[in-house]
Design an enzyme around this catalytic site. Structure first.
Site, PDB file in Angstrom:
ATOM      1  CB  ALA A 119      -0.774   0.012   1.207  1.00 48.92           C
ATOM      2  CB  THR A 120       4.177   2.180   1.526  1.00 42.21           C
ATOM      3  OG1 THR A 120       3.871   1.872   2.971  1.00 42.21           O
ATOM      4  CG2 THR A 120       4.970   3.386   1.367  1.00 42.21           C
ATOM      5  CG  ASN A 124      -2.880   3.123  11.074  1.00 39.01           C
ATOM      6  OD1 ASN A 124      -3.293   4.119  10.600  1.00 39.01           O
ATOM      7  ND2 ASN A 124      -1.476   3.027  11.598  1.00 39.01           N
ATOM      8  CD  GLN A 126      -5.451  -1.508   9.366  1.00 35.00           C
ATOM      9  OE1 GLN A 126      -6.200  -2.370   9.810  1.00 35.00           O
ATOM     10  NE2 GLN A 126      -4.167  -1.509   9.257  1.00 35.00           N
ATOM     11  CB  SER A 144      -1.506  -3.850   2.362  1.00 34.05           C
ATOM     12  OG  SER A 144      -0.518  -4.468   2.519  1.00 34.05           O
ATOM     13  CG  HIS A 157       0.789  -7.471   5.257  1.00 31.21           C
ATOM     14  ND1 HIS A 157       0.966  -7.052   6.560  1.00 31.21           N
ATOM     15  CD2 HIS A 157       1.024  -6.165   4.707  1.00 31.21           C
ATOM     16  CE1 HIS A 157       1.343  -5.707   6.613  1.00 31.21           C
ATOM     17  NE2 HIS A 157       1.483  -5.165   5.537  1.00 31.21           N
ATOM     18  CB  CYS A 163       4.854   2.443  10.412  1.00 29.63           C
ATOM     19  SG  CYS A 163       3.991   1.159   9.101  1.00 29.63           S
TER      20      CYS A 163
END
Length: 361
Positions: free
Chosen positions: A74-75, A142, A170, A187, A189, A307
């Site tokens: 996603a980043t 998140n 999320q 994302s 994961h 993070c």
């Protein structure tokens, strides 16, 4: 070990693992499951077909009228969206993930940061400067789990002639896709897929400039060889979310109601109603969170975003809610989902509550 950190990452679904295994083959496998999906020979075409099946499975999480671009996560997807649209004036919420806040600030040092209220919500009528070209608000926080009014915010953006970007990391696979968004990042994961792959959904008709140059893969927007294994795992996880949408949601609601009773002496951070109930962000006055983490080693929970939790700085999200730095440092985040059992939650709560009581809080 009891795992209660679903916002940081989710356990890999067995079905996703099974989908990946054929594409992790070695040279002894004559089916050539290791082939490059961009090669024109038969094994390459087979690998490419698996990628496209996965793309369709991921696209099913979104409304029609857009395309899915695979990324490393996603980043990267958020960076591609923010850089690719080429807008100069940006507005983002104060509780965005660093992948949005830091990227937006890099591209527009004078960006507008939109406040949230004490419940962690952006007011749909928030003041947005004229000339704003891109407006970014996440679907689900998140850190505190609040669900933002993205449909109303997207309508505001469009009324101003701006684009709307949504970080749906999320919410993907749990909630309906953010209504009205022009760009959506997710994302794998975070929905029981593998790490190392994500996607950017782009509304039809919207053109982006590439972020990664080279071989021209992914429609020229993201060069680099795709991993059929990662794509297959992502697709299988997405398909599973589609089929288990209702039962997953019911399970989380049951755990939420149980958790509220188990942590009755704690203060909830963020709205109790406009949130994803798989996120329990709690605080206790005077709590030493570092000590709690050290003493409760058989329970995997967090002090906030994975993070940023190692930085030692107070949470920018909790500060945006109006909490003091002191109170912000007394918060923990408990996340649960599909594979969490009620017995695990009960055992973890007993451990955490006992450790907090030992601190005298």
């Amino acid at each position: 070990m009891i795992y209660l950190d679903y916002q940081a990452t989710t356990p890999l679904a067995p079905e996703a693992r099974a989908a990946m295994l054929p594409w992790l083959a070695g040279p002894e496998d004559l089916r050539a499951g290791f082939a490059n999906p961009h090669s024109p020979h038969r094994p390459g075409r087979s690998a490419a077909a698996v990628v496209e099946v996965a793309r369709a499975q991921v696209a099913a999480l979104f409304p029609p009228g857009g395309r899915v671009i695979f990324t490393s996560g996603a980043t990267e997807a958020l960076n591609l969206a923010i850089a690719g649209v080429g807008k100069r004036h940006l507005a983002v919420s104060a509780i965005e993930h660093a992948a949005v806040l830091d990227t937006a600030r890099f591209h527009d040092p004078a960006l507008t940061v939109l406040p949230v209220d004490g419940a962690g919500l952006v007011d749909p009528d928030v003041t947005i400067p004229a000339g704003t070209g891109l407006f970014a608000v996440m679907q689900v926080s998140n850190e505190i789990g609040t669900v933002q009014p993205v449909a109303e915010l997207a309508a505001r953006a469009h009324a101003m002639g701006a684009l709307f970007l949504c970080d749906a990391v999320q919410g993907a696979g749990k909630l309906a896709a953010p209504e009205g968004a022009d760009l959506v990042a997710i994302s794998a994961h975070k929905l029981h897929g593998p790490k190392g792959i994500g996607a950017l959904w782009v509304r039809d008709g919207l053109e982006l400039a590439p972020l990664v140059h080279g071989g021209g893969q992914e429609g020229g927007l993201r060069s680099g060889t795709l991993s059929p294994a990662l794509c297959a795992g992502f697709g299988a996880a997405a398909a599973l979310c589609t089929s288990l949408w209702k039962s997953d949601g019911q399970h989380v609601e049951t755990l939420w109601e149980q958790a509220l009773g188990l942590f009755a002496g704690w203060t909830l951070n963020g709205s109790a109603t406009q949130r994803w109930h798989g996120n329990l962000n709690l605080r206790k006055p005077g709590l030493d969170v570092a000590r709690l983490l050290s003493e409760c080693r058989n329970v995997a929970f967090s002090a906030g975003s994975a993070c940023a939790s190692s930085s030692g700085r107070p949470s920018h999200v909790l500060r945006a809610l109006g909490l003091s730095d002191r109170d912000s440092k007394t918060a923990i985040r408990i996340g649960f989902g599909r594979y969490t059992t009620g017995e695990e939650l009960k055992e973890a709560a007993a451990v955490l509550n006992a450790a907090a009581q030992m601190q005298g809080v």
